[in-house]
Design a protein around this motif. Structure first.
Motif, PDB file in Angstrom:
ATOM      1  N   VAL A 319     -10.255   8.809 -11.249  1.00 33.93           N
ATOM      2  CA  VAL A 319     -10.952   7.970 -12.229  1.00 33.93           C
ATOM      3  C   VAL A 319     -12.257   8.665 -12.626  1.00 33.93           C
ATOM      4  CG1 VAL A 319     -11.954   5.709 -12.709  1.00 33.93           C
ATOM      5  CG2 VAL A 319      -9.975   5.891 -11.191  1.00 33.93           C
ATOM      6  N   LEU A 320     -12.438   8.884 -13.919  1.00 33.96           N
ATOM      7  CA  LEU A 320     -13.608   9.609 -14.407  1.00 33.96           C
ATOM      8  C   LEU A 320     -14.561   8.678 -15.155  1.00 33.96           C
ATOM      9  CD1 LEU A 320     -11.757  12.806 -15.631  1.00 33.96           C
ATOM     10  CD2 LEU A 320     -13.045  12.508 -13.524  1.00 33.96           C
ATOM     11  N   PRO A 321     -15.869   8.923 -15.049  1.00 31.11           N
ATOM     12  CA  PRO A 321     -16.863   8.019 -15.648  1.00 31.11           C
ATOM     13  C   PRO A 321     -16.906   8.082 -17.170  1.00 31.11           C
ATOM     14  CG  PRO A 321     -17.933   9.967 -14.732  1.00 31.11           C
ATOM     15  CD  PRO A 321     -16.502  10.047 -14.323  1.00 31.11           C
ATOM     16  N   VAL A 322     -17.334   6.974 -17.774  1.00 33.25           N
ATOM     17  CA  VAL A 322     -17.505   6.901 -19.227  1.00 33.25           C
ATOM     18  C   VAL A 322     -18.993   6.787 -19.548  1.00 33.25           C
ATOM     19  CG1 VAL A 322     -15.253   5.848 -19.665  1.00 33.25           C
ATOM     20  CG2 VAL A 322     -17.214   4.384 -19.159  1.00 33.25           C
ATOM     21  N   THR A 323     -19.344   7.028 -20.802  1.00 36.30           N
ATOM     22  CA  THR A 323     -20.748   6.940 -21.228  1.00 36.30           C
ATOM     23  C   THR A 323     -20.840   6.178 -22.554  1.00 36.30           C
ATOM     24  OG1 THR A 323     -20.570   9.098 -22.323  1.00 36.30           O
ATOM     25  CG2 THR A 323     -21.486   9.073 -20.090  1.00 36.30           C
TER      26      THR A 323
END
Length: 336
Positions: A319-323
């Protein structure tokens, strides 16, 4: 089971059934190629011993017959997210000595199944798949090198996704601190559930935390006319002053429809999308959106797939972070 020389041949499916686990779990235990709980490993090893299972050496030699080519299944090349993901996937694969075959499936089950069949026949080394519309579980077996984007199958297939729920929460936070609290979420949902449903879940949790009124429009795919669907909703909910759209395609249609209704964006209604992808290299991102880290998602998918191909362990869920990207469809915080 097949019979040969008077003996009953035990298959990996028999072992999986005996142990009460999936095919992929048995494969990972045999090949030591992925994470398995100790208790599960013990169950599989007991089943192997009880059934006197002998691994198929042809299957075990799979990695010795590599073609150094990987297929990517995407629904369409016309969508900016899919085309950008394909671009970065090809770039990462090339850096690791692999060729990319792109399958523009057009959401046709037969095309998707054919590519899975190619993998089974060793015509490609691995498969990265973005598929939302068909039930492929019966064709997917996690002993095959497969990485899924946004969707998890009943088999233990590795998947990569952005943090969809946090994305929904961030969208609400940004709308609220800019002065909106009569909120709405607009989007669609596939019959085959995937990680994108967590966007509306995050939206609801954060809206309730801020004690905001909110409305949701979640329609079944395929949506024949998004514009008419959006228009009816906005006419029925004239007090809405902040909208989170499931993706940038919906956000663009929402912004256009609001302007047609005489609403000023962002003064009357603020809008935030999800994806943060431009249609072309030269186009600028103008409206506010939650950006997915597409280059990182592609890189992580490729690296995970290569590990699987080489029989190395990899994370089951990445799971990769969003901005948040602040564009012209939200007000500045000072105005809120």
């Amino acid at each position: 089971m097949n019979e040969k020389a008077g003996e009953t041949m035990v298959s990996i499916k028999d072992v999986a059934k005996e142990a009460g686990v999936g095919l992929g779990t048995v494969s990972r235990v045999i090949n030591k190629s992925g994470p398995v709980k100790d208790s599960t490993r013990v169950k599989v090893e007991k089943a192997i011993k009880a059934l006197n299972y002998k691994p198929n050496e042809v299957a075990r030699s799979f990695k010795m017959q590599q073609t150094h080519s990987v297929a990517l299944i995407i629904p369409t090349l016309w969508h900016p997210f899919f085309s950008k993901f394909a671009y970065h996937t090809e770039k990462e694969l090339a850096a690791n000595g692999y060729k990319l075959i792109v399958c523009n499936s057009q959401n046709e089950a037969e095309k998707e199944i054919n590519y899975i069949s190619m993998l089974e026949k060793n015509k490609i080394d691995g498969l990265i798949t973005i598929t939302y519309t068909h039930d492929l579980d019966q064709y997917i077996s996690s002993h095959l090198p497969i990485v899924s984007i946004d969707r998890h199958f009943t088999q233990d297939v590795v998947y990569v996704t952005s943090d969809n729920e946090t994305g929904g929460k961030v969208a609400v936070k940004e709308l609220v601190k800019r002065g909106s609290c009569e909120l709405a979420y607009l989007g669609s949902v596939s019959a085959i559930k995937n990680e994108s449903v967590k966007r509306v879940a995050g939206f609801k949790k954060e809206a309730e935390l801020h004690r905001c009124n909110y409305h949701t429009l979640v329609v079944e795919e395929p949506v024949k006319d998004i514009y008419k669907t959006v228009l009816r909703f906005l006419e029925d909910h004239p007090k809405v002053d902040g909208i989170f759209a499931m993706n940038d395609k919906w956000a663009k249609i929402i912004i256009r429809t609001l302007k047609e209704l005489g609403k000023n964006v962002p003064q009357d209604v603020q809008v935030i999308g999800y994806d943060g992808i431009t249609s072309s290299k030269d186009e600028e991102l103008t409206f506010s959106t939650i950006k997915q880290p597409v280059p990182d998602m592609a890189a992580q998918a490729v690296q995970a797939l290569i590990k699987i191909i080489k029989g190395k362990e990899t994370e089951q869920k990445i799971v990769l972070p969003v901005t948040f990207f602040e564009g012209n469809s939200t007000r500045s915080e000072k105005q809120g």
